[in-house]
Write an enzyme that holds these catalytic residues in place. Structure first.
Site, PDB file in Angstrom:
ATOM      1  N   ASP A 266      -1.119  -9.323  12.159  1.00 20.72           N
ATOM      2  CA  ASP A 266      -1.016  -7.894  11.869  1.00 20.72           C
ATOM      3  C   ASP A 266      -1.549  -7.104  13.069  1.00 20.72           C
ATOM      4  OD1 ASP A 266      -1.005  -6.230   8.841  1.00 20.72           O
ATOM      5  OD2 ASP A 266      -1.641  -5.201  10.648  1.00 20.72           O
TER       6      ASP A 266
ATOM      7  N   ASN B 175       1.541  -6.173  -1.605  1.00 22.61           N
ATOM      8  CA  ASN B 175       1.772  -4.842  -2.174  1.00 22.61           C
ATOM      9  C   ASN B 175       3.255  -4.621  -2.472  1.00 22.61           C
ATOM     10  OD1 ASN B 175      -0.987  -4.258  -1.696  1.00 22.61           O
ATOM     11  ND2 ASN B 175      -0.534  -3.627   0.408  1.00 22.61           N
TER      12      ASN B 175
ATOM     13  N   GLN C 272       2.348  -0.283  -0.420  1.00 20.65           N
ATOM     14  CA  GLN C 272       3.336  -0.889   0.482  1.00 20.65           C
ATOM     15  C   GLN C 272       3.847   0.166   1.458  1.00 20.65           C
ATOM     16  OE1 GLN C 272       6.823  -2.598  -1.418  1.00 20.65           O
ATOM     17  NE2 GLN C 272       7.351  -3.790   0.386  1.00 20.65           N
TER      18      GLN C 272
ATOM     19  N   HIS D  49       6.237  -8.933   2.163  1.00 22.02           N
ATOM     20  CA  HIS D  49       5.306  -9.674   3.023  1.00 22.02           C
ATOM     21  C   HIS D  49       4.042  -9.960   2.233  1.00 22.02           C
ATOM     22  CE1 HIS D  49       4.695  -5.354   3.623  1.00 22.02           C
ATOM     23  NE2 HIS D  49       3.402  -5.620   3.747  1.00 22.02           N
TER      24      HIS D  49
ATOM     25  N   HIS E 102      -0.052 -10.556   2.829  1.00 19.00           N
ATOM     26  CA  HIS E 102      -1.165 -10.455   3.775  1.00 19.00           C
ATOM     27  C   HIS E 102      -2.062 -11.679   3.635  1.00 19.00           C
ATOM     28  CE1 HIS E 102      -0.796  -6.055   4.747  1.00 19.00           C
ATOM     29  NE2 HIS E 102      -0.155  -6.048   3.586  1.00 19.00           N
TER      30      HIS E 102
HETATM   31  P1  AMP Z   1       1.765  -2.950   3.647  1.00 21.94           P
HETATM   32  O1  AMP Z   1       0.880  -1.728   3.638  1.00 21.94           O
HETATM   33  O2  AMP Z   1       1.396  -3.972   2.614  1.00 21.94           O
HETATM   34  O3  AMP Z   1       3.236  -2.591   3.613  1.00 21.94           O
HETATM   35  O4  AMP Z   1       1.466  -3.649   5.025  1.00 21.94           O
HETATM   36  C1  AMP Z   1       2.171  -3.412   6.198  1.00 21.94           C
HETATM   37  C2  AMP Z   1       1.388  -4.056   7.324  1.00 21.94           C
HETATM   38  O5  AMP Z   1       2.242  -4.222   8.438  1.00 21.94           O
HETATM   39  C3  AMP Z   1       0.185  -3.228   7.807  1.00 21.94           C
HETATM   40  O6  AMP Z   1      -1.007  -3.999   7.663  1.00 21.94           O
HETATM   41  C4  AMP Z   1       0.518  -2.939   9.269  1.00 21.94           C
HETATM   42  O7  AMP Z   1      -0.618  -2.970  10.076  1.00 21.94           O
HETATM   43  C5  AMP Z   1       1.480  -4.058   9.605  1.00 21.94           C
HETATM   44  N1  AMP Z   1       2.435  -3.788  10.676  1.00 21.94           N
HETATM   45  C6  AMP Z   1       3.274  -2.733  10.781  1.00 21.94           C
HETATM   46  N2  AMP Z   1       4.053  -2.857  11.875  1.00 21.94           N
HETATM   47  C7  AMP Z   1       3.702  -4.030  12.459  1.00 21.94           C
HETATM   48  C8  AMP Z   1       4.160  -4.724  13.624  1.00 21.94           C
HETATM   49  N3  AMP Z   1       5.118  -4.251  14.420  1.00 21.94           N
HETATM   50  N4  AMP Z   1       3.575  -5.911  13.912  1.00 21.94           N
HETATM   51  C9  AMP Z   1       2.588  -6.406  13.127  1.00 21.94           C
HETATM   52  N5  AMP Z   1       2.144  -5.812  12.016  1.00 21.94           N
HETATM   53  C10 AMP Z   1       2.680  -4.631  11.683  1.00 21.94           C
END
Ligand code: AMP
Ligand code: ZN
Length: 136
Positions: free
Chosen positions: A32, A88, A95, A101, A103
């Protein structure tokens, strides 16, 4: 299947670079970019599904097995003290990227994070009513 303009679809194909920890035919596991703790990673299915509701059963079956393998490996390599799996679904649930995805969040005794929720105290009747709503 890919979805246009989906950042995780682009990461899955390599169009957008990522720090890949693991990859197979079905999944990519990446670091992340804004980690909660050291080693915070994401399991991404390569085929697009918006969320858990849309995830094909054969991918759902594999994802927890992969999460377990990653958690064991990362806990050992990083010297973590524990581990959170967080997943999420929907904006209201936190989300922000609408490509399923999971975590993987290594936890450390001194990491200062608080991945918790406010507890409530429903009555016994309220709990019975919820149960009926789900299974009744
Ligand atoms: P969520 O809030 O569960 O949708 O989590 C999305 C996650 O994606 C967050 O923790 C972000 O930091 C992560 N994220 C968004 N864009 C990228 C990216 N290009 N590379 C790695 N992680 C990302
Ligand atoms: Zn996608």
């Amino acid at each position: 299947m890919r979805k246009a303009n989906c950042i995780f679809c682009k990461i899955a194909t390599g169009e957008i670079p990522s720090r890949t920890l693991y990859e197979d035919d079905d999944f990519k596991v990446i670091l992340d970019l804004e980690p909660a703790t050291k080693g915070h990673a994401l399991i991404l299915p390569k085929s697009h599904a918006d969320n858990l509701y849309e995830l094909p059963d054969e991918i759902a079956e594999k994802v927890l097995k992969l999460a377990k393998q990653m958690a064991i490996n990362m806990t050992e390599k990083l010297g973590a003290d524990g581990f959170n799996l967080v997943q999420n679904n929907g904006t209201v649930a936190g989300q922000t990227v609408h490509h399923f995805h999971m975590h993987l969040i290594p936890r450390y005794a001194d990491d200062g994070q608080d991945i918790n929720w406010e507890k409530s105290q429903p009555s016994s009747e309220d709990l019975d009513a919820v149960k009926e709503q789900i299974v009744g």
